[in-house]
Scaffold this motif. Structure first.
Motif, PDB file in Angstrom:
ATOM      1  N   ALA A 192       0.833  -1.201   0.000  1.00 42.23           N
ATOM      2  CA  ALA A 192       0.000   0.000   0.000  1.00 42.23           C
ATOM      3  C   ALA A 192       0.867   1.250   0.000  1.00 42.23           C
ATOM      4  CB  ALA A 192      -0.931  -0.011   1.207  1.00 42.23           C
ATOM      5  N   GLU A 193       1.966   1.204   0.740  1.00 43.53           N
ATOM      6  CA  GLU A 193       2.871   2.354   0.771  1.00 43.53           C
ATOM      7  C   GLU A 193       3.580   2.533  -0.571  1.00 43.53           C
ATOM      8  OE1 GLU A 193       3.851   1.971   5.567  1.00 43.53           O
ATOM      9  OE2 GLU A 193       5.181   1.083   4.067  1.00 43.53           O
ATOM     10  N   GLN A 194       3.903   1.407  -1.229  1.00 41.62           N
ATOM     11  CA  GLN A 194       4.515   1.491  -2.555  1.00 41.62           C
ATOM     12  C   GLN A 194       3.542   2.093  -3.564  1.00 41.62           C
ATOM     13  OE1 GLN A 194       7.685   0.939  -3.296  1.00 41.62           O
ATOM     14  NE2 GLN A 194       7.367   1.476  -5.456  1.00 41.62           N
ATOM     15  N   HIS A 195       2.289   1.690  -3.468  1.00 39.57           N
ATOM     16  CA  HIS A 195       1.251   2.303  -4.307  1.00 39.57           C
ATOM     17  C   HIS A 195       1.144   3.795  -4.016  1.00 39.57           C
ATOM     18  CE1 HIS A 195      -2.679   3.186  -6.105  1.00 39.57           C
ATOM     19  NE2 HIS A 195      -3.000   3.721  -4.934  1.00 39.57           N
ATOM     20  N   PHE A 196       1.187   4.150  -2.754  1.00 43.85           N
ATOM     21  CA  PHE A 196       1.120   5.551  -2.346  1.00 43.85           C
ATOM     22  C   PHE A 196       2.295   6.332  -2.922  1.00 43.85           C
ATOM     23  CE2 PHE A 196       1.681   8.723   1.278  1.00 43.85           C
ATOM     24  CZ  PHE A 196       0.608   9.522   0.896  1.00 43.85           C
ATOM     25  N   ARG A 197       3.483   5.767  -2.847  1.00 40.61           N
ATOM     26  CA  ARG A 197       4.683   6.411  -3.401  1.00 40.61           C
ATOM     27  C   ARG A 197       4.509   6.690  -4.892  1.00 40.61           C
ATOM     28  NH1 ARG A 197      10.606   6.491  -3.088  1.00 40.61           N
ATOM     29  NH2 ARG A 197      11.493   6.032  -5.120  1.00 40.61           N
ATOM     30  N   GLU A 198       4.064   5.681  -5.623  1.00 41.73           N
ATOM     31  CA  GLU A 198       3.953   5.828  -7.069  1.00 41.73           C
ATOM     32  C   GLU A 198       2.843   6.797  -7.454  1.00 41.73           C
ATOM     33  OE1 GLU A 198       3.424   1.816  -8.368  1.00 41.73           O
ATOM     34  OE2 GLU A 198       5.441   1.198  -7.722  1.00 41.73           O
ATOM     35  N   ALA A 199       1.711   6.717  -6.767  1.00 41.91           N
ATOM     36  CA  ALA A 199       0.582   7.596  -7.093  1.00 41.91           C
ATOM     37  C   ALA A 199       0.906   9.056  -6.788  1.00 41.91           C
ATOM     38  CB  ALA A 199      -0.652   7.151  -6.322  1.00 41.91           C
ATOM     39  N   VAL A 200       1.532   9.300  -5.627  1.00 38.39           N
ATOM     40  CA  VAL A 200       1.889  10.673  -5.258  1.00 38.39           C
ATOM     41  C   VAL A 200       2.934  11.221  -6.229  1.00 38.39           C
ATOM     42  CG1 VAL A 200       3.022  12.078  -3.501  1.00 38.39           C
ATOM     43  CG2 VAL A 200       1.267  10.442  -2.837  1.00 38.39           C
ATOM     44  N   GLY A 201       3.905  10.380  -6.592  1.00 38.51           N
ATOM     45  CA  GLY A 201       4.965  10.824  -7.492  1.00 38.51           C
ATOM     46  C   GLY A 201       4.463  11.236  -8.861  1.00 38.51           C
ATOM     47  N   LYS A 202       3.401  10.590  -9.327  1.00 37.79           N
ATOM     48  CA  LYS A 202       2.843  10.939 -10.636  1.00 37.79           C
ATOM     49  C   LYS A 202       2.165  12.301 -10.617  1.00 37.79           C
ATOM     50  CE  LYS A 202       2.056   6.189 -12.242  1.00 37.79           C
ATOM     51  NZ  LYS A 202       1.027   5.163 -12.584  1.00 37.79           N
ATOM     52  N   VAL A 203       1.448  12.580  -9.550  1.00 38.46           N
ATOM     53  CA  VAL A 203       0.690  13.836  -9.469  1.00 38.46           C
ATOM     54  C   VAL A 203       1.550  14.975  -8.929  1.00 38.46           C
ATOM     55  CG1 VAL A 203      -1.359  14.938  -8.478  1.00 38.46           C
ATOM     56  CG2 VAL A 203      -1.432  12.519  -9.128  1.00 38.46           C
ATOM     57  N   TYR A 204       2.428  14.657  -7.970  1.00 39.52           N
ATOM     58  CA  TYR A 204       3.249  15.682  -7.316  1.00 39.52           C
ATOM     59  C   TYR A 204       4.719  15.240  -7.367  1.00 39.52           C
ATOM     60  CZ  TYR A 204      -1.304  17.017  -5.384  1.00 39.52           C
ATOM     61  OH  TYR A 204      -2.619  17.387  -5.228  1.00 39.52           O
ATOM     62  N   MET A 479      -2.381  14.384  -1.088  1.00 40.50           N
ATOM     63  CA  MET A 479      -1.641  13.160  -1.407  1.00 40.50           C
ATOM     64  C   MET A 479      -2.505  11.925  -1.215  1.00 40.50           C
ATOM     65  SD  MET A 479       2.258  13.983  -0.143  1.00 40.50           S
ATOM     66  CE  MET A 479       1.865  14.758   1.415  1.00 40.50           C
ATOM     67  N   LEU A 480      -3.331  11.906  -0.186  1.00 41.17           N
ATOM     68  CA  LEU A 480      -4.233  10.775   0.008  1.00 41.17           C
ATOM     69  C   LEU A 480      -5.251  10.697  -1.137  1.00 41.17           C
ATOM     70  CD1 LEU A 480      -4.838  11.037   3.858  1.00 41.17           C
ATOM     71  CD2 LEU A 480      -3.430   9.340   2.667  1.00 41.17           C
ATOM     72  N   GLU A 481      -5.736  11.842  -1.580  1.00 40.69           N
ATOM     73  CA  GLU A 481      -6.655  11.867  -2.719  1.00 40.69           C
ATOM     74  C   GLU A 481      -5.973  11.360  -3.982  1.00 40.69           C
ATOM     75  OE1 GLU A 481      -7.875  15.912  -2.870  1.00 40.69           O
ATOM     76  OE2 GLU A 481      -9.268  15.739  -1.164  1.00 40.69           O
ATOM     77  N   ALA A 482      -4.716  11.737  -4.185  1.00 36.95           N
ATOM     78  CA  ALA A 482      -3.977  11.287  -5.362  1.00 36.95           C
ATOM     79  C   ALA A 482      -3.802   9.774  -5.379  1.00 36.95           C
ATOM     80  CB  ALA A 482      -2.615  11.968  -5.402  1.00 36.95           C
ATOM     81  N   ALA A 483      -3.731   9.177  -4.176  1.00 33.02           N
ATOM     82  CA  ALA A 483      -3.569   7.720  -4.079  1.00 33.02           C
ATOM     83  C   ALA A 483      -4.888   6.978  -4.199  1.00 33.02           C
ATOM     84  CB  ALA A 483      -2.891   7.361  -2.760  1.00 33.02           C
ATOM     85  N   GLY A 484      -6.001   7.707  -4.281  1.00 35.81           N
ATOM     86  CA  GLY A 484      -7.308   7.068  -4.399  1.00 35.81           C
ATOM     87  C   GLY A 484      -7.941   6.710  -3.073  1.00 35.81           C
TER      88      GLY A 484
END
Length: 570
Positions: A192-204, A479-484
């Motif tokens: 979940a943290e890896q998903h968070f890293r990737e999702a946040v990195g794409k948007v921000y 950032m939480l919104e960016a991760a879905g």
């Protein structure tokens, strides 16, 4: 008739270190390794590595499911329990009782401390992040307080030096605001943290989610990790004390190595009352103490003195060390001693649930989660107009039990063994500016049971911190919104200084003796054989957890002192 003709000789050492925590332990080790007979004075009780009463207890072994009763808190921890998470059955033996160690407040200050050998190195959060020139140049560029007398290049080799010994797990990211170090392999992010890293990195792209850099041995190398250490078992019971020495502490690391040299003497239950200044030599001669149990007074002599009793402890000793030369405290002609009190501030953050990944889980525990380094005000592209400086985040993702509201009995037994959704939460840690009016001082008219003057705090968060906090919460939500994530909640509950346990700044470094207490070597401008390398030396607070910087500054200062002594200058 027996005469002790060696009286002064028996209480004379090459060096005295006041305090045995993160920086004091490091000073003691470096001095002992260089051949100096070193006395460590600790005001608290003796503790040896492995003497950790709750280290191997499970939750069900602890009274009241690890909770301290309201009655006990009201009697003994009425100030420290203002932080609801802090005082527990598994760690209360490391925490001073407020009724036994009182202090006063003009503005609320949450003073978290324990008196014992090893100090807060037993209880610390272990996050280790380097400073950069973004931090060391900040005061000068912002026109705040005074300029640091050092830059990153001055301390970089000492970060390398101490990280190899301490053992810092982490992942290189190439970020200028938190330079990479001598890392052991990281404790990896979970899915979940890896998903968070990737999702946040794409948007921000400026916001990097990285494994927390913690002083836990993900790998053990006996050539580097000397003392009483071994590899981390990821028990996540660190603040109880680790019997395996898997995280860095004075007890398992620096003091253990110092003891091996044969040059170390530790004297516990020794309350330092003052450092004695010699007007003829222009240096400090000795350290006076009072036995915490008997009240007996003693005096110890040394060529050099390292004051590492913590930001508040060291400054209290200096303020109490009054003489004809220094009526306002040792080395305090600048009047800055006790001023410029800083801490990081938190009580702000966000959390949410992360849909999906129901078929994944993770095994065991970890000593840390993720870290998001500062991304505000690091260059023109990230500059804000409403506040200066910045903040970082610490957090983690996990799956809790599946216990829907209203489900009881057999139905609850059926579902509770099924993991619930992933949740992601993060806490924001903000920088506090070095305001001159934020201070601590001594009330000499009100003394404690040892006859020591009462410490009084007068420090608070101000306008810049308030604006920073609003943005810190907003960015967490983004950032939480960016991760879905869904069901996102946030909070901004302002904490008092002290609550983050990163207090610093009351005997700051600087170039000018008229505006600072210490020079670039952590040496007192006016008393050259006294060095201060704990948090009191800091000129600004940054956003990073500061302990690794204290240790680097300490090793650097000992090296300088040694060179000065050998050159005949000290």
């Amino acid at each position: 008739m027996n005469l002790n003709i060696n009286g002064k000789k028996e209480v004379t050492y090459d060096a005295i270190v006041i305090g045995s925590g993160i920086s004091g332990g490091y000073a003691a080790m470096e001095l002992c390794l260089k051949g100096y007979r070193t006395l460590v004075l600790e005001r608290g009780r003796m503790v040896k590595h492995g003497e950790y009463p709750t280290a191997n207890m499970d939750t069900w072994d602890l009274e009241n499911r690890n909770m301290v009763s309201a009655e006990e808190k009201a009697l003994h921890y009425f100030k420290q329990s203002r932080l609801s998470w802090w005082v527990n059955q598994d760690n209360k033996h490391w925490i001073n009782k407020d009724d036994e160690y009182p202090y006063d407040e003009v503005e609320r200050f949450d003073w978290i401390r324990g008196h014992h050998v090893g100090g807060r190195s037993i209880m610390w959060g272990r996050h280790c992040y380097r400073w950069s020139d973004i931090d060391f140049e900040a005061n000068l560029k912002d026109g705040i307080a005074i300029d640091w007398p050092i830059r990153y290049k001055d301390i970089e080799p000492w970060y390398d030096y101490v990280e190899k010994f301490v053992g810092v797990s982490g992942q290189k990211e190439g970020l200028k605001q938190v330079p990479d170090g001598q890392f052991l392999k990281p404790f990896p992010l979970n899915c979940a943290e890896q998903h968070f890293r990737e999702a946040v990195g794409k948007v921000y792209p400026h916001r990097v989610v990285t494994p927390g850099r913690v002083a836990n041995l993900s790998e053990y190398n006996p050539e580097n990790h000397k003392g009483l250490r071994s590899q981390c078992l990821s028990r996540d019971r660190c603040w109880r004390g680790c019997p395996y020495g898997a995280y860095f502490s004075s007890l398992s690391g620096t003091l253990a190595v110092a003891a091996e040299t044969g040059n170390l003497t530790i004297q516990a239950d020794s309350i330092v009352t003052e450092i004695v200044f010699n007007t003829q030599t222009g240096k400090a001669d000795s350290v006076r103490i009072k036995d915490a149990n008997t009240g007996e007074e003693s005096e110890f002599f040394a060529r050099i003195i390292f004051c590492n009793a913590s930001t508040i402890g060291s400054t209290s000793i200096l303020l109490n060390s009054r003489s004809e030369t220094f009526p306002d405290g040792l080395g305090n002609s600048s009047g800055e001693l006790g001023h410029n009190m800083m801490d990081h501030h938190y009580g702000m953050g966000a959390r949410g649930t992360l849909p999906g990944m129901e078929d994944t889980y993770y095994k065991g525990r970890r000593p840390g989660g993720f870290y998001i380094p500062r991304f505000r005000n690091i260059d023109e592209e990230t500059r804000r107009t409403d506040y200066i400086r910045g903040f970082g985040y610490q957090g983690q993702a996990s799956r809790g039990p599946n216990a829907p509201a209203g489900v009881i009995g057999a139905d609850l037994k059926e579902v509770i063994f099924t993991p619930g959704e992933y949740g992601i939460g993060m806490t924001c840690f903000g920088e506090m500016l070095p305001y001159h009016d934020n201070k601590m001082f001594l009330n000499f008219d009100k003394t404690d049971k040892h006859g020591m003057p009462t410490i009084v705090f007068d420090a608070k968060l101000r306008e810049n911190e308030a604006k920073l906090r609003v943005d810190g919460v907003t960015c967490a939500e983004e950032m939480l919104e960016a991760a879905g994530c869904k069901d996102i909640t946030s909070w901004n509950q302002e904490t008092a200084p002290g609550a983050c346990i990163h207090e610093m700044g009351t005997a700051r470094m600087g170039r000018d003796p008229r505006t600072s207490v210490l020079n670039k070597w952590n040496q007192m401008h006016e008393v050259p054989n006294v060095f201060i390398t704990d948090g009191s030396c800091m000129t600004s607070s940054g956003t990073q957890n500061p302990s690794i910087t204290y240790m680097a500054l300490t090793a650097r200062a000992v090296d300088y002192a040694d060179r000065q002594i050998k050159a005949g200058s000290l």
